[in-house]
Scaffold this motif. Structure first.
Motif, mmCIF file in Angstrom:
data_model
loop_
_atom_site.group_PDB
_atom_site.id
_atom_site.type_symbol
_atom_site.label_atom_id
_atom_site.label_comp_id
_atom_site.label_asym_id
_atom_site.label_seq_id
_atom_site.Cartn_x
_atom_site.Cartn_y
_atom_site.Cartn_z
ATOM 1 N N ALA A 92 9.744 34.431 -13.294
ATOM 2 C CA ALA A 92 10.011 34.086 -14.691
ATOM 3 C C ALA A 92 8.883 34.629 -15.547
ATOM 4 N N GLN A 93 9.236 35.099 -16.734
ATOM 5 C CA GLN A 93 8.210 35.558 -17.672
ATOM 6 C C GLN A 93 8.520 35.011 -19.059
ATOM 7 N N TRP A 94 7.451 34.778 -19.797
ATOM 8 C CA TRP A 94 7.568 34.246 -21.143
ATOM 9 C C TRP A 94 6.364 34.744 -21.939
ATOM 10 N N GLY A 95 6.574 35.094 -23.189
ATOM 11 C CA GLY A 95 5.484 35.579 -24.030
ATOM 12 C C GLY A 95 5.638 37.032 -24.413
ATOM 13 N N SER A 96 6.331 37.807 -23.570
ATOM 14 C CA SER A 96 6.585 39.204 -23.945
ATOM 15 C C SER A 96 7.452 39.270 -25.193
ATOM 16 N N PRO B 179 4.939 45.740 -32.430
ATOM 17 C CA PRO B 179 4.459 44.518 -31.771
ATOM 18 C C PRO B 179 3.764 43.581 -32.751
ATOM 19 N N THR B 180 3.725 42.320 -32.384
ATOM 20 C CA THR B 180 2.993 41.309 -33.143
ATOM 21 C C THR B 180 1.618 41.161 -32.500
ATOM 22 N N LEU C 250 6.502 41.429 -28.538
ATOM 23 C CA LEU C 250 7.466 42.351 -29.137
ATOM 24 C C LEU C 250 8.823 41.651 -29.186
ATOM 25 N N PRO C 251 9.129 40.954 -30.288
ATOM 26 C CA PRO C 251 10.434 40.299 -30.400
ATOM 27 C C PRO C 251 11.566 41.307 -30.210
ATOM 28 N N PRO C 252 12.702 40.866 -29.676
ATOM 29 C CA PRO C 252 13.790 41.799 -29.345
ATOM 30 C C PRO C 252 14.250 42.669 -30.503
ATOM 31 N N LEU D 83 13.665 39.542 -21.472
ATOM 32 C CA LEU D 83 13.480 39.036 -22.827
ATOM 33 C C LEU D 83 13.407 40.119 -23.883
ATOM 34 N N THR D 84 12.765 41.260 -23.537
ATOM 35 C CA THR D 84 12.488 42.270 -24.543
ATOM 36 C C THR D 84 12.156 43.602 -23.874
ATOM 37 N N HIS D 85 12.004 44.646 -24.690
ATOM 38 C CA HIS D 85 11.729 45.986 -24.158
ATOM 39 C C HIS D 85 10.391 46.075 -23.426
ATOM 40 N N VAL D 86 9.458 45.213 -23.709
ATOM 41 C CA VAL D 86 8.131 45.315 -23.106
ATOM 42 C C VAL D 86 8.080 44.685 -21.713
ATOM 43 N N ASP D 87 9.142 44.000 -21.294
ATOM 44 C CA ASP D 87 9.144 43.318 -19.993
ATOM 45 C C ASP D 87 8.772 44.229 -18.822
#
Length: 302
Positions: free
Chosen positions: A224-228, A239-240, A232-234, A118-122
């Protein structure tokens, strides 16, 4: 961050299956190689106790602190270990965690994790998840990252696997297979990266992880992951932090590929294995998001 080789030769030789895991609390050493991973049953019990809570609830603070005290500190390398110890409390502070399904991650022995991206923080989130299950995960990542000052040291010292996207990918494939046969937990993002503008559903996957799984016979754990992407949106550079994101990670039972093992030279077998893996990852993501995934052709991506 991560990638995977997709175009290793189809006639790659079938390699030996992963070795039997060592006896509890006993570290073995392959000739001229690093020590085999050690089991960490206590941290697994603490982490997996969270599964008894209602889905969606965050891991309690005492449980995260206990994992921090008990997680593996061997087999990490200096740079990788330093980064883990530095980022763990930061991740605890800036986000809630909801880590589930860890019982499906083998406590020892070679295995592959197939995760959506999803994003760099994954990778940071999956390192935390792996450590909570008593494992030190190894990643496949773009070769260019090895030359970066901040990121390169953890990658070099942590026995991670560089992927040269301009080459055939055979070296990365062989290194990943060797790591699995050595007893490592290797994390692969079958999508090969993440889309900066997407709906968050998995995109078309490459067949690299299927080739590794069929060559080694190692279990493939869908994750599966969700929330990252909320932390940190792509497309974001920062970060938020408010409101705090919840990092959901859910592992499922190993994907059954037993009828395809040893057939890594067949394109049809590779595609079938890849489809099975990604279908399970998508099903787990549907569970986390509480909605049904659109058909693959309707998913938004770059």
């Amino acid at each position: 961050m991560s990638s995977q080789p997709d175009d290793a030769p189809r006639d790659a030789p079938r390699l030996a299956p992963p070795p039997e895991p060592p006896a509890p609390d006993v570290a073995t050493r392959e000739p001229d190689g690093p020590p085999a991973p050690r089991p960490h049953p206590r941290v697994r019990r603490v982490a997996q106790g969270h599964d008894a809570r209602p889905p969606g609830r965050a891991v309690r603070l005492w449980r995260k602190l206990a994992i921090w005290v008990l997680y593996a500190r061997r087999d990490r390398g200096f740079g990788y270990g330093f980064a883990i110890d530095l980022l763990w409390p930061v991740l605890m502070a800036v986000a809630r965690w909801d880590f589930r399904g860890g019982r499906h991650v083998p406590p020892t022995g070679g295995a592959l994790i197939a995760a959506n991206h999803l994003t760099h923080v994954d990778p940071i989130v999956l390192v935390s998840y792996g450590l909570a299950q008593g494992r030190v995960p190894r990643f496949l990542a773009m070769k260019e990252l090895w030359a970066m000052r901040v990121v390169g040291s953890p990658l070099r010292g942590g026995r991670h696997i560089p992927v040269d996207r301009k080459a055939s990918g055979i070296e990365a494939y062989r290194a990943a297979v060797e790591a699995v046969n050595r007893g490592e937990l290797v994390v692969v993002y079958p999508e090969g990266g993440f889309a900066y503008h997407s709906d968050g559903w998995p995109r078309k996957a490459q067949t690299g992880i299927a080739r590794m799984a069929l060559a080694t016979g190692a279990p493939v754990i869908p994750v599966a992951q969700w929330g990252s992407n909320h932390l940190l949106p792509p497309t974001a550079k920062r970060p938020t932090l408010v409101p705090r994101a919840t990092l959901h990670v859910l592992a499922g039972e190993p994907v059954d590929l037993s009828d395809l093992v040893g057939k890594q030279g067949r394109r049809s077998a590779l595609q079938e294995a890849t489809d099975r893996i990604m279908d399970r990852v998508t099903e787990l993501l549907e569970e986390l998001r509480g909605e049904s995934a659109p058909p693959p052709e309707e998913r938004v991506s770059d």
